[in-house]
Design a protein around this motif. Structure first.
Motif, PDB file in Angstrom:
ATOM      1  N   ILE A   1      10.574   7.991   3.510  1.00 35.63           N
ATOM      2  CA  ILE A   1       9.752   8.290   2.269  1.00 35.63           C
ATOM      3  C   ILE A   1       9.985   9.392   1.527  1.00 35.63           C
ATOM      4  CG2 ILE A   1       7.808   8.986   3.578  1.00 35.63           C
ATOM      5  CD1 ILE A   1       5.847   7.447   1.590  1.00 35.63           C
ATOM      6  N   ASN A   2      10.464  10.702   2.302  1.00 32.59           N
ATOM      7  CA  ASN A   2      10.655  11.984   1.874  1.00 32.59           C
ATOM      8  C   ASN A   2      12.137  11.866   1.306  1.00 32.59           C
ATOM      9  OD1 ASN A   2       7.922  12.759   2.181  1.00 32.59           O
ATOM     10  ND2 ASN A   2       8.607  12.960   4.458  1.00 32.59           N
ATOM     11  N   GLY A   3      12.798  10.887   1.341  1.00 33.62           N
ATOM     12  CA  GLY A   3      14.338  11.224   0.857  1.00 33.62           C
ATOM     13  C   GLY A   3      15.448  11.437   1.784  1.00 33.62           C
TER      14      GLY A   3
ATOM     15  N   ARG B   1       0.816  -1.338   0.022  1.00 33.31           N
ATOM     16  CA  ARG B   1       0.055  -0.020   0.068  1.00 33.31           C
ATOM     17  C   ARG B   1       0.683   1.240   0.068  1.00 33.31           C
ATOM     18  NH1 ARG B   1      -5.350  -1.541   1.750  1.00 33.31           N
ATOM     19  NH2 ARG B   1      -5.520  -3.616   0.891  1.00 33.31           N
ATOM     20  N   SER B   2       1.858   1.200   0.861  1.00 33.58           N
ATOM     21  CA  SER B   2       2.800   2.500   0.778  1.00 33.58           C
ATOM     22  C   SER B   2       4.179   1.733   1.715  1.00 33.58           C
ATOM     23  CB  SER B   2       2.279   3.361   1.623  1.00 33.58           C
ATOM     24  OG  SER B   2       2.164   3.221   2.893  1.00 33.58           O
ATOM     25  N   ILE B   3       5.223   2.471   1.261  1.00 36.41           N
ATOM     26  CA  ILE B   3       6.336   2.301   1.843  1.00 36.41           C
ATOM     27  C   ILE B   3       7.046   3.425   2.635  1.00 36.41           C
ATOM     28  CG2 ILE B   3       8.814   1.418   1.549  1.00 36.41           C
ATOM     29  CD1 ILE B   3       7.884   0.002  -1.085  1.00 36.41           C
ATOM     30  N   ASN B   4       7.272   3.181   3.752  1.00 33.88           N
ATOM     31  CA  ASN B   4       7.781   4.084   4.780  1.00 33.88           C
ATOM     32  C   ASN B   4       9.413   4.203   4.496  1.00 33.88           C
ATOM     33  OD1 ASN B   4       8.274   6.288   6.431  1.00 33.88           O
ATOM     34  ND2 ASN B   4       7.260   5.244   8.213  1.00 33.88           N
ATOM     35  N   ASP B   5       9.977   3.934   5.702  1.00 38.64           N
ATOM     36  CA  ASP B   5      11.500   4.035   5.394  1.00 38.64           C
ATOM     37  C   ASP B   5      12.252   2.445   4.658  1.00 38.64           C
ATOM     38  OD1 ASP B   5      12.725   4.783   8.978  1.00 38.64           O
ATOM     39  OD2 ASP B   5      11.748   5.891   7.168  1.00 38.64           O
ATOM     40  N   LEU B   6      13.159   2.735   3.902  1.00 37.75           N
ATOM     41  CA  LEU B   6      14.004   1.761   3.330  1.00 37.75           C
ATOM     42  C   LEU B   6      15.296   1.863   3.896  1.00 37.75           C
ATOM     43  CD1 LEU B   6      12.337   2.238  -0.496  1.00 37.75           C
ATOM     44  CD2 LEU B   6      12.142   0.175   1.026  1.00 37.75           C
TER      45      LEU B   6
ATOM     46  N   ASN C   1      10.559   5.895  -5.384  1.00 39.82           N
ATOM     47  CA  ASN C   1       9.242   5.651  -4.868  1.00 39.82           C
ATOM     48  C   ASN C   1       8.285   4.911  -6.231  1.00 39.82           C
ATOM     49  OD1 ASN C   1      10.004   6.206  -2.355  1.00 39.82           O
ATOM     50  ND2 ASN C   1       9.253   8.270  -2.621  1.00 39.82           N
ATOM     51  N   ASP C   2       8.588   5.417  -7.276  1.00 41.17           N
ATOM     52  CA  ASP C   2       7.728   4.990  -8.397  1.00 41.17           C
ATOM     53  C   ASP C   2       8.036   3.457  -8.640  1.00 41.17           C
ATOM     54  OD1 ASP C   2       7.662   8.007 -10.164  1.00 41.17           O
ATOM     55  OD2 ASP C   2       6.453   7.271  -8.583  1.00 41.17           O
ATOM     56  N   LYS C   3       9.251   2.936  -8.320  1.00 45.32           N
ATOM     57  CA  LYS C   3       9.473   1.989  -8.603  1.00 45.32           C
ATOM     58  C   LYS C   3       9.636   0.932  -7.416  1.00 45.32           C
ATOM     59  CE  LYS C   3      12.175   3.006 -12.852  1.00 45.32           C
ATOM     60  NZ  LYS C   3      13.567   3.073 -13.531  1.00 45.32           N
ATOM     61  N   ASN C   4       9.227   1.452  -6.217  1.00 47.19           N
ATOM     62  CA  ASN C   4       9.521   0.704  -4.934  1.00 47.19           C
ATOM     63  C   ASN C   4      10.743  -0.140  -4.960  1.00 47.19           C
ATOM     64  OD1 ASN C   4       6.690   1.269  -4.352  1.00 47.19           O
ATOM     65  ND2 ASN C   4       5.948  -0.803  -5.152  1.00 47.19           N
TER      66      ASN C   4
END
Length: 119
Positions: A53-55, A29-34, A73-76
């Motif tokens: 998520i904000n870079g 659904r969404s991704i927070n931290d990576l 973020n567009d490519k997860n």
């Protein structure tokens, strides 16, 4: 279910560079931290870097200057650029993501990608 798959590891010469990638797929659904962790033989897994998520990126102090984390973020997808590698960087790199799935937030991990730095 969500899967994270790393790529980009391999054999690198001392002083060389590598780019690691990690793609998340599945019930997202969404991704927070990576982020990225790494683990050497007989050692504990340690944080390398994470990105919000904000870079906004944060690095372990010893990793600053040689490693760069960024995301698409567009490519997860999250990336880790490694430069000026030494044999001490011969470890397995694991990516993770804090992911909102249909059942709630989960931290998912990839299976890791090996980077071997030859002397």
């Amino acid at each position: 279910q969500v899967q994270l798959v790393e790529s980009g590891g391999g054999l690198v010469q001392t002083g060389g560079s590598a780019r690691l990638s990690c793609v998340a797929s599945g019930d997202i659904r969404s991704i927070n931290d990576l982020g990225w962790h790494r683990q050497g033989p007989g050692k504990q897994r340690e944080l390398v870097a994470l990105i919000s998520i904000n870079g906004i990126a944060n690095y372990k102090d010893s990793m600053k200057g040689r490693f760069t984390i960024y995301r698409d973020n567009d490519k997860n997808t999250v990336y880790l650029d490694l430069v000026n590698l030494t044999p001490d960087d011969t470890v397995v790199y694991y990516c993770y993501g804090d992911i909102m799935e249909s059942t709630g937030y989960e931290r998912r991990w990839g299976k890791g990608t090996q980077v071997t730095v030859s002397s």
